[in-house]
Each structure stands twice: as structure tokens, then as C-alpha cells.
Design a protein around this motif. Structure first.
Motif, PDB file in Angstrom:
ATOM      1  N   MET A   1     -40.828  23.152 -75.806  1.00 32.35           N
ATOM      2  CA  MET A   1     -41.593  23.909 -74.808  1.00 32.35           C
ATOM      3  C   MET A   1     -42.222  22.982 -73.753  1.00 32.35           C
ATOM      4  SD  MET A   1     -44.839  25.368 -76.941  1.00 32.35           S
ATOM      5  CE  MET A   1     -46.093  25.682 -75.715  1.00 32.35           C
ATOM      6  N   SER A   2     -42.024  21.668 -73.880  1.00 28.82           N
ATOM      7  CA  SER A   2     -42.610  20.744 -72.906  1.00 28.82           C
ATOM      8  C   SER A   2     -41.578  19.762 -72.354  1.00 28.82           C
ATOM      9  CB  SER A   2     -43.742  19.951 -73.548  1.00 28.82           C
ATOM     10  OG  SER A   2     -44.720  20.825 -74.035  1.00 28.82           O
ATOM     11  N   PRO A   3     -40.604  20.263 -71.591  1.00 31.27           N
ATOM     12  CA  PRO A   3     -39.629  19.329 -71.019  1.00 31.27           C
ATOM     13  C   PRO A   3     -40.304  18.272 -70.147  1.00 31.27           C
ATOM     14  CG  PRO A   3     -39.338  21.545 -70.115  1.00 31.27           C
ATOM     15  CD  PRO A   3     -40.326  21.655 -71.221  1.00 31.27           C
ATOM     16  N   GLU A   4     -41.456  18.618 -69.554  1.00 31.17           N
ATOM     17  CA  GLU A   4     -42.142  17.634 -68.708  1.00 31.17           C
ATOM     18  C   GLU A   4     -42.662  16.476 -69.551  1.00 31.17           C
ATOM     19  OE1 GLU A   4     -43.331  20.414 -69.667  1.00 31.17           O
ATOM     20  OE2 GLU A   4     -45.475  20.280 -70.027  1.00 31.17           O
TER      21      GLU A   4
ATOM     22  N   ARG B   1     -53.909  38.412 -63.758  1.00 25.78           N
ATOM     23  CA  ARG B   1     -55.187  38.340 -63.047  1.00 25.78           C
ATOM     24  C   ARG B   1     -55.041  37.576 -61.740  1.00 25.78           C
ATOM     25  NH1 ARG B   1     -58.926  36.155 -67.919  1.00 25.78           N
ATOM     26  NH2 ARG B   1     -57.455  34.455 -67.671  1.00 25.78           N
TER      27      ARG B   1
ATOM     28  N   ASN C   1     -52.314  28.761 -70.216  1.00 22.45           N
ATOM     29  CA  ASN C   1     -51.145  27.915 -69.970  1.00 22.45           C
ATOM     30  C   ASN C   1     -50.051  28.353 -70.930  1.00 22.45           C
ATOM     31  OD1 ASN C   1     -49.480  25.808 -69.247  1.00 22.45           O
ATOM     32  ND2 ASN C   1     -51.091  24.259 -69.394  1.00 22.45           N
ATOM     33  N   LYS C   2     -48.951  27.619 -70.982  1.00 18.86           N
ATOM     34  CA  LYS C   2     -47.906  28.042 -71.909  1.00 18.86           C
ATOM     35  C   LYS C   2     -48.361  27.886 -73.356  1.00 18.86           C
ATOM     36  CE  LYS C   2     -45.540  23.806 -70.684  1.00 18.86           C
ATOM     37  NZ  LYS C   2     -44.312  23.312 -70.089  1.00 18.86           N
TER      38      LYS C   2
ATOM     39  N   ARG D   1     -37.796  19.677 -54.291  1.00 20.88           N
ATOM     40  CA  ARG D   1     -38.520  19.904 -55.545  1.00 20.88           C
ATOM     41  C   ARG D   1     -39.845  19.136 -55.543  1.00 20.88           C
ATOM     42  NH1 ARG D   1     -36.747  16.161 -60.569  1.00 20.88           N
ATOM     43  NH2 ARG D   1     -38.812  16.049 -61.498  1.00 20.88           N
TER      44      ARG D   1
ATOM     45  N   ARG E   1     -39.957  13.982 -70.167  1.00 22.69           N
ATOM     46  CA  ARG E   1     -39.693  13.071 -69.043  1.00 22.69           C
ATOM     47  C   ARG E   1     -40.769  11.999 -68.911  1.00 22.69           C
ATOM     48  NH1 ARG E   1     -38.583  18.087 -66.673  1.00 22.69           N
ATOM     49  NH2 ARG E   1     -40.488  18.144 -65.453  1.00 22.69           N
TER      50      ARG E   1
ATOM     51  N   TYR F   1     -39.996  21.258 -61.384  1.00 26.62           N
ATOM     52  CA  TYR F   1     -38.912  21.031 -62.336  1.00 26.62           C
ATOM     53  C   TYR F   1     -39.266  21.624 -63.690  1.00 26.62           C
ATOM     54  CZ  TYR F   1     -34.655  18.675 -63.888  1.00 26.62           C
ATOM     55  OH  TYR F   1     -33.397  18.404 -64.356  1.00 26.62           O
ATOM     56  N   ARG F   2     -38.324  21.630 -64.619  1.00 30.26           N
ATOM     57  CA  ARG F   2     -38.499  22.253 -65.938  1.00 30.26           C
ATOM     58  C   ARG F   2     -39.822  21.856 -66.582  1.00 30.26           C
ATOM     59  NH1 ARG F   2     -34.639  25.792 -65.127  1.00 30.26           N
ATOM     60  NH2 ARG F   2     -32.544  24.939 -65.023  1.00 30.26           N
ATOM     61  N   GLY F   3     -40.611  22.859 -66.924  1.00 27.43           N
ATOM     62  CA  GLY F   3     -41.855  22.587 -67.643  1.00 27.43           C
ATOM     63  C   GLY F   3     -43.022  22.229 -66.747  1.00 27.43           C
ATOM     64  N   GLU F   4     -42.765  21.929 -65.485  1.00 29.96           N
ATOM     65  CA  GLU F   4     -43.843  21.513 -64.578  1.00 29.96           C
ATOM     66  C   GLU F   4     -44.663  22.737 -64.171  1.00 29.96           C
ATOM     67  OE1 GLU F   4     -45.271  18.252 -64.027  1.00 29.96           O
ATOM     68  OE2 GLU F   4     -43.116  18.010 -64.325  1.00 29.96           O
ATOM     69  N   LYS F   5     -45.974  22.575 -64.001  1.00 35.88           N
ATOM     70  CA  LYS F   5     -46.812  23.703 -63.619  1.00 35.88           C
ATOM     71  C   LYS F   5     -47.079  23.745 -62.122  1.00 35.88           C
ATOM     72  CE  LYS F   5     -48.319  26.103 -66.274  1.00 35.88           C
ATOM     73  NZ  LYS F   5     -47.677  27.290 -66.858  1.00 35.88           N
TER      74      LYS F   5
END
Ligand SMILES: [Zn+2]
Lengths: 566, 258
Positions: free
Chosen positions: A72-75, B245, A329-330, B116, A78, B137-141
Motif C-alpha cells: 500500500m506504500s509504493p512511495e 468533506r 490518509n490511506k 508528473r 521508492r 506517482y503511485r502512492g504519492e499524495k
């Protein structure tokens, strides 16, 4: 026959009462011996600090929830990457690295043995598969019993022997090492849409309280003569005012074992909060540690948090849900049928948050106020409080008041009124650090007799040599050197072989998994018990005969057989 | 200084090239740079015919021109902080990753992840952009945080996902879920799109074409007038995403405009 001689080692070996003597260590075929022949390979330690291999008595590195944290945390994947290099595999990840990432980073810090903090028995295979891919450390698994239906039924019947029999069967089946209770009863209650807020609340349907579960399991643990005590994550983790729950829990503990503690309370930082809400949270480390100091039958670990980014993961499902409601958050939550649950969310601990500052201070206060370092071990509940790569920083903070003052100056100014840390002058010494990072763990986990955590002849030849000359540096002032020294060993030796040198991993490694099999009488062998078998027929999605982890999952398993009083 | 990079014929033209070294700043020290072709490191002149004209003392005086078969060259302009890049044809994935200043012009189409997480500067793509244009990118907020990204053609799915700041302008249509998880900044879609702005918590999105499958978690507010190419256009205003919200604004051209 392979022989190795470490010359001029400045040894600190608390279990054998050696504190800074310069001596030689002889190793033959993976064990420490009195002496070796003249053809032995020689390592010159050059009067540098030489300790038994590090032991982490509470870390999350393998298994289903760790892996869920990874995907759940690809970031995070990296955030820390190393390429293939010689026998070193590619690694990636920062707070939840790949198994090789965990293993290599621990190894270059001198750690050779790890206890995975929480393994759901139903999902044990995954944990064991990842253990075999953590090649530089011997591994053990705390096995979750906090919401086990069969255990709770035995607790309701006030049948300690039955509870012990359940533990014996499941521990052998899951190839686990010790009993772990995570928010006992709480995760199961949450499954019913409720919660427990004290150790005397009842779990729906089962009609048992956390206090009853904890006490029964402590007694069952001793009936089974397990090497480790019950390993407890108290109820109400992370809740302001939870120090009362923690005190209530500590007061329950009977003293039943003369060799070690009767209860191990993990990541106590998360359980030492005063106040009523996040707005008025403060430190109650003094109240908590007063009880610890007066209770030699209790051992705790710090659960230190460090500022920055990490991932929280625990079998405490409801707690992770509350964190999600706070951060939005996730997030993920899991249920493990008939046994336990789990949750995972990423977090960022910030110096700008007074709550986080209080948490940071509490962990340090616990270690600095504990009179006996054997009772307070160094952990971050990796990665919940911080990734384990922060251990050297924590050691430096514990050894240097000046470093703490420097860090405290950067905290939210409201922190000072809420914590006693700034008034504590104590600086831990090298011997105390050695106790808190290996000797204490060895005794608390009951693996001293396996030759872990010390360097006397007969011990496993797990040795860490750090580029630190204890007589030449003043840790109080030169905390940077302390940090750098503990970050990277000159040599990490695992079972007599050099596995890492100057921060470079040099061999593939081959670890063992240590597990426990309590031998019980026929009457208490639940393999023959129709009531127990019914759980599988009626509720589990797995058949009883498919449930146990086959020994092929533990290519180098080391089984401790105990003679249970059953 | 003008640096022209024209691709040489390759034996296996489908193998992607990782070219994060191609940013104006790096050419101040010459053209001795390397890229990866698959897992093989190559010097820049193994891949390109290189010509350099004129001097430069600072990166903003450097213009890099890419010509030829450039559609599989990835990460051009990554962390770019000044100067200009002009791509005569198509460009591969991740063009302008994290760029903070300068200008990128793509005359053809851009593959996925154009701009990106960009922080500043300007990207103009004359053709179409792929999926995740201006996204995180993947997972980035956090996706794009600043700067300006303009696409004259269409954009793919997940356009400007996690947009936090800056401006994204698409002249054509977009795919599914543009502006999803948007937190700030401005997103302008002149054509049509489906399900815009799911889970948005902030920022403004304007759609001048048709919106298909507007999510039910947007609250309708009063109408408003905005200027669109010199015309006064009536827009329906929505607030959301209320499921999260959110405090974002989604403006959609209303049926009976003036
Ligand atoms: Zn834990």
C-alpha cells in the motif's frame, strides 16, 4: 572445521560481567571456544567496541501485515533503493523495506537475531517464508492469541490448563516462539462493533475481560514452561489518559518465574499518556516507571518514536481505525478469522506537533528513569515509532544530555511543561547500552541458554565490532561519533562467519528460525479433542490437518521442546 | 547555446531509453552525458547525433532540441530548473518530472506522466497527452504543485490526479476521472470528460464541454458567469467532493448558456 580469532577486542558482555576488557575471542565452527589453533583466520579489532550480536526483541519485519504495508506504500518502496552488488540482492523501501533490505540494514548495524512482534497463526506460512529470505538474522515469531476464540472460551471457563493446551497446539502448529497479546479482547470486541476502554470491560459474546485473558495467559505460559514470558501490547494504545490502563495491567502480574520476567510489556511509550484528549496529553512516564522499578518481574521496551516518515502496523485493528479517522490518509484493516485482526497506516511524526513531541520525550524518559537497564530494552516497535535504522540516534540521545538539549530546543515550545525530560540529567553508559540492545533481550526472551546475547565459550559466535574506542571518546560530547559508530559495524559476524564489513554485506547468509514445541500429555493434546476440531469444521476456512505449518517452511528450524506441566 | 540531439537508428528501437540527464543545466559542462538503453548504460553520442551551436554561461541560455524517433525516450527534463527543451516529435513517459522552472515544448504527442509532480515552469504539448498527465506517482499524495501545463490535444485518464497547485489546461477531451483527489490548483478542460474530480478536497476545475457521469457526491450551488475566450459563459457550480468533506469547486458549462 573453520576457525576465527578476533584479537584485541574491547569486549562488553554484560551476561558474563565483562565490561571493557581488551581480550581475544576464539571461534570454531560457529561457536565461541577457549582457544583456536595457529592456522585460524585472524581479525584485528584494534581495541574497538566488541559486543555480542544485537537482538531486537520487538520488530515488525515479516508476515502478512508487513507485506500489506509494502504494497500500500509504493512511495516508500521508492524511498530507499540499493542495487545488486556481489552477493547482495537488490533492496528497496524505507519504513517497510523488502526482506533483504531489512536483513542487510540490521546486519550492518550488528544485529543478528530478531523477534517478529506479531504473527497471526492462520497466516504463519507467509511469515516463515519471509524469515527464510531474511538471511542474516535468526528469527522468532510472537504468535497472536489476543482474540483467539478457543482461548477466550477457556478463559470464560476459568480453565487455565485448557488455555495452555490451546496455546501448545497452536504454537506448535504455527511454529511460533511466544505468546503475544495485542489489545487483548479489544480487536475481537471491535469485530462486534464495540470496544474495550479498560481491562475490566467485557468482550461481547465471550463475556471475558482483558484482565482475565492476560492473567490466564501468564499462568498458561508458565504451565507450558515457555522460554519467553507473555508479550503484551496493552489495551488503549495511543489513547490520552491510557497510563491508568497500563498501571492496572502491571498490577495484575504475578511473579511466577525466577529466571526471567513474568510479563513483557512492549512499546510502553505508546501506553504512558496522561490527559484526556489530544489537546492536553502529557507524559506519565514517572508513574509508569515507578511501578516498573518496584516490579522486577516486569520487563518493558521503549517503543521510541523518532521524527519523520514511517508506517504503523499492528494487530490492534481498532487503534489503526482511530488513527485513520484522525489523518484521513490511506488505511487498511484486516480480520483474521477466529484469531485476531490488523491495521496499517502511514504516518509522519513532526516536531511541530506537540503530541508527537510528548511521545518522543516519553520513550526517552522511560529508558532514562528505569533504574535497571535489564528491565527497559531499546526498541522503536519498528516501524511503528520509527524505522530501526534510527537506533543509533536513540543510543546517542540516551548517552548525551547535550544532544537531548540540542534536540529539545527544536521541539514545539509547549512540550516542556508537559514532560519531565528536560530535567533528567542521566546519561547511559556503554554497558547499559549493551544490556538494552542484546544482553537484556537474550535474558527476557529466554534464549541465553541457546548461546544468544553473550560471548562465553559455548555461545553462538554472533559478534558485532563497532568502530568506536570507548576509552577515547566522550559520548556526552561526541554523540555524532556514537551515532556513526553504531550505524555501521567494522565486522558483523554471524555464527562464526563475517557477514558484513564496514557497511557492506559480503555473504548471502543462512539463518535459523527458532520455534517452540511444548510437550503435553495425551489428555491435553488438542489434536485429539473433538471440541477443538469442531472449530475447524464449523468456522475456519482451513481444515485442521492443513492448518499446521509444515517443517519444509523452516529449512533451518531450531525447535525448543519444553516439558509442560499438563 | 542550442544543443540538437537527433536520434541515430537503433537495432532494437522498442527498447526504452532513460534520459533524465537531458536537462539544459547539464549541457553547460559539455555533452559527455550518459543514458540507459534498457539496462545498458550508453553515452549520449551512441544514441544521438549531437550538434552544439553558440555559447552559454547559465542554464537559461541553453535550448535543447530533440529530433527523430523520440517516442520511447523517458524522463527528459526531469528536475529541470531552467532553459528550454523542444521536442520536435513525440516524447516518452515521465517528461518534465519534478521540473521547477524553464520550458518544455512537445510538438507531437506525450506519453503517460507528462509533468508528473511538477513544481514550476511551463510545459506545452501540441498533440495529445497520455494517462496521468500532471499527476502524482503511485502512492504519492501530492501531484503537480506549481507551474503551467497546457495540452492542445486530448489527455488520457487520471489527468492531474492529486493536483495541489499550478494550472493545467486541456484544449481537447480527457478520459476518466480527471482531477481525482485534487487538493488545490486549477484544472481547465475545454472539451468533454467523465466523472471529474472524485474525492477532491480543494482547488477549482472548469469543464467547458460535456460532463458524463457527474458523481452524485457533488452539491449543486448557484450559477456563475466566467470568461471563456472572450465569451461570457454561464457555469453550474458544484461543491465537493462531499464524500470526503471536500471544499473544492467544479464548474460545468450549463445547458442554456448566454
Ligand atoms: Zn509491535
Amino acid at each position: 572445521m573453520s576457525e576465527l580469532l578476533i584479537k584485541n577486542a574491547c569486549v562488553i558482555d554484560p551476561l558474563n560481567g565483562i565490561n571493557g576488557d581488551v581480550m581475544d575471542i576464539a571461534i570454531r565452527d560457529g561457536r565461541i571456544v577457549e582457544d583456536v589453533g595457529s592456522s585460524a583466520e585472524v581479525i584485528d579489532a584494534d581495541r574497538c567496541l566488541t559486543l555480542p550480536g544485537g537482538i531486537d526483541s520487538h520488530t515488525h519485519v515479516c508476515g502478512t501485515k508487513v507485506n500489506f504495508g509494502r504494497y500500500m506504500s509504493p512511495e516508500d518502496m521508492r524511498a530507499g533503493r540499493t542495487s545488486r552488488n556481489g552477493s547482495m540482492h537488490v533492496t528497496s523501501g524505507y519504513s517497510v523495506p523488502t526482506t533483504f533490505g531489512n536483513s542487510y540494514r540490521y546486519s550492518t548495524m550488528g544485529y543478528t537475531t530478531l523477534l517478529e512482534g506479531a504473527m497471526a497463526p492462520l497466516e504463519a506460512r507467509h511469515t516463515h517464508e519471509e524469515f527464510t529470505a531474511t538471511p542474516h538474522q535468526d528469527m522468532m515469531a510472537n504468535t497472536l492469541f489476543d482474540g483467539n476464540w478457543s482461548v477466550m472460551e477457556a478463559v470464560r471457563e476459568k480453565d487455565v490448563k485448557r488455555a495452555a493446551a490451546v496455546v501448545a497446539w497452536i504454537l506448535s502448529a504455527a511454529k511460533g516462539f511466544a505468546i503475544k497479546l495485542t489489545n487483548p479482547g479489544g480487536t475481537e470486541a471491535w469485530g462486534w462493533g464495540e470496544d474495550v476502554s479498560s481491562i475490566h470491560d467485557t468482550v461481547p459474546y465471550f463475556e471475558v475481560t482483558p484482565a482475565e485473558i492476560i492473567e490466564t495467559m501468564i499462568r498458561a505460559n508458565e504451565l507450558l514452561r515457555l522460554p519467553h514470558s507473555v508479550h503484551l501490547h496493552c489495551n488503549n494504545l495511543g489513547v490520552p489518559g491510557n497510563y491508568r490502563t497500563t498501571l492496572d495491567t502491571m498490577n495484575l502480574v504475578p511473579d511466577l518465574n525466577s529466571r526471567r520476567q513474568s510479563l513483557y510489556l512492549t512499546h510502553l511509550q505508546f501506553h504512558s499518556y496522561g490527559g484526556t484528549t489530544w489537546r492536553d496529553i502529557d507524559s506519565r512516564s514517572e508513574e509508569i516507571i515507578r511501578v516498573v522499578n518496584a516490579s522486577p518481574h516486569i520487563v518493558i521496551d521503549m517503543g521510541q518514536i523518532m521524527f519523520g516518515r514511517t508506517t504503523t502496523m499492528t494487530a490492534d485493528g481498532p487503534m489503526e481505525f482511530k488513527l485513520y479517522m484522525l489523518h484521513h490518509n490511506k488505511w487498511s484493516n484486516h480480520d483474521v478469522e477466529l484469531e485476531t485482526g490488523s491495521g496499517i497506516i502511514p504516518v509522519y511524526y513532526s516536531k511541530k506537533s506537540v503530541v508527537n513531541c510528548v511521545m518522543w520525550a516519553i520513550g526517552l524518559e522511560l529508558a532514562l528513569q528505569a533504574k535497571n537497564p535489564w528491565q527497559c530494552l531499546l526498541t522503536t516497535d519498528n516501524p511503528n515509532g520509527a524505522p530501526f535504522v534510527k537506533y543509533p540516534e536513540i543510543i546517542a540521545l540516551l548517552m548525551s544530555k547535550r544532544y537531548r538539549d540540542q534536540e529539545c530546543a527544536l521541539l514545539d515550545p509547549r512540550t516542556e511543561k508537559r514532560v519531565p525530560l528536560m530535567a533528567i540529567d542521566r546519561e547511559l553508559d556503554w554497558n547499559e547500552i549493551a544490556i538494552m540492545t542484546r544482553a537484556g533481550q537474550s535474558r527476557a526472551l529466554g534464549i541465553e541458554s541457546l548461546g544468544k546475547g553473550h560471548l562465553a565459550p559455548g555461545a553462538e559466535a554472533d559478534v558485532a565490532i563497532y568502530p568506536i574506542r570507548t576509552t577515547e571518546i566522550d559520548p556526552s560530547a561526541q554523540f555524532q561519533q556514537v551515532m556513526a559508530g553504531f550505524s555501521r559495524t567494522m565486522y558483523t559476524i554471524k555464527r562464526g562467519r563475517v557477514v558484513a564489513r564496514n557497511g557492506e554485506v559480503i555473504v548471502e547468509g543462512a539463518n535459523s528460525t527458532i520455534w517452540v514445541k511444548p510437550r503435553v500429555s495425551h489428555e491435553y493434546d488438542l489434536g485429539n479433542d473433538p471440541e477443538f476440531a469442531k472449530k475447524f469444521q464449523q468456522y475456519y476456512t482451513v481444515r485442521m490437518r492443513n492448518y499446521p505449518v509444515q517443517e519444509t517452511y523452516l529449512p533451518r528450524g531450531v525447535c525448543i521442546e519444553t516439558e509442560a506441566d499438563l | 547555446m542550442r544543443v540538437t540531439l537527433e536520434t541515430k537508428p537503433r537495432k532494437k528501437p522498442n527498447i526504452p531509453i532513460e534520459a533524465e540527464s537531458i536537462i539544459p543545466h547539464n549541457f553547460l559542462r559539455g555533452t559527455d552525458l550518459s543514458v540507459y538503453e534498457g539496462n545498458k548504460q550508453r553515452s549520449l553520442d551512441e544514441i544521438f547525433f549531437i550538434t552544439v551551436e553558440g555559447p552559454a554561461v547559465s542554464p537559461d541560455q541553453v535550448e535543447v532540441i530533440l529530433k527523430g524517433d523520440t517516442g520511447r525516450i523517458k524522463r527528459v527534463g526531469e528536475y529541470m530548473n531552467a532553459g528550454k527543451i523542444v521536442v520536435e516529435g513525440d516524447i516518452g513517459m515521465h517528461c518534465g518530472n519534478f521540473m521547477s522552472a524553464g520550458q518544455i515544448t512537445v510538438r507531437g504527442n506525450a506519453d503517460a506522466w507528462l509533468g508528473r509532480e511538477m513544481r514550476g515552469g511551463e510545459i506545452v504539448c501540441h498533440g495529445n497527452a497520455g494517462h496521468y498527465c500532471g499527476a502524482g506517482y503511485r502512492g504519492e499524495k501530492r501531484g503537480m504543485r506549481g507551474g503551467r501545463l497546457e495540452v492542445l490535444g486530448n489527455a488520457g485518464d487520471f489527468l492531474a490526479e492529486y493536483l495541489c497547485g499550478g494550472e493545467v489546461i486541456i484544449h481537447g477531451d480527457t478520459g476518466d476521472l480527471p482531477g481525482v483527489e485534487m487538493r488545490g490548483g486549477k484544472l481547465v478542460i475545454e472539451g468533454s470528460c467523465t466523472r471529474p474530480c472524485g474525492n477532491m478536497s480543494g482547488g477549482t476545475c472548469l469543464v467547458f464541454g460535456q460532463v458524463h457521469d457527474l458523481l452524485p457526491t457533488f452539491e449543486k450551488r448557484e450559477r456563475t458567469q466566467v470568461d471563456f475566450r472572450g465569451m461570457n459563459v454561464t457555469m453550474d457550480t458544484y461543491h465537493g467532493d462531499v464524500a470526503n468533506r471536500g471544499k473544492g469547486s467544479l464548474l460545468v458549462r450549463s445547458g442554456d448558456h448566454a
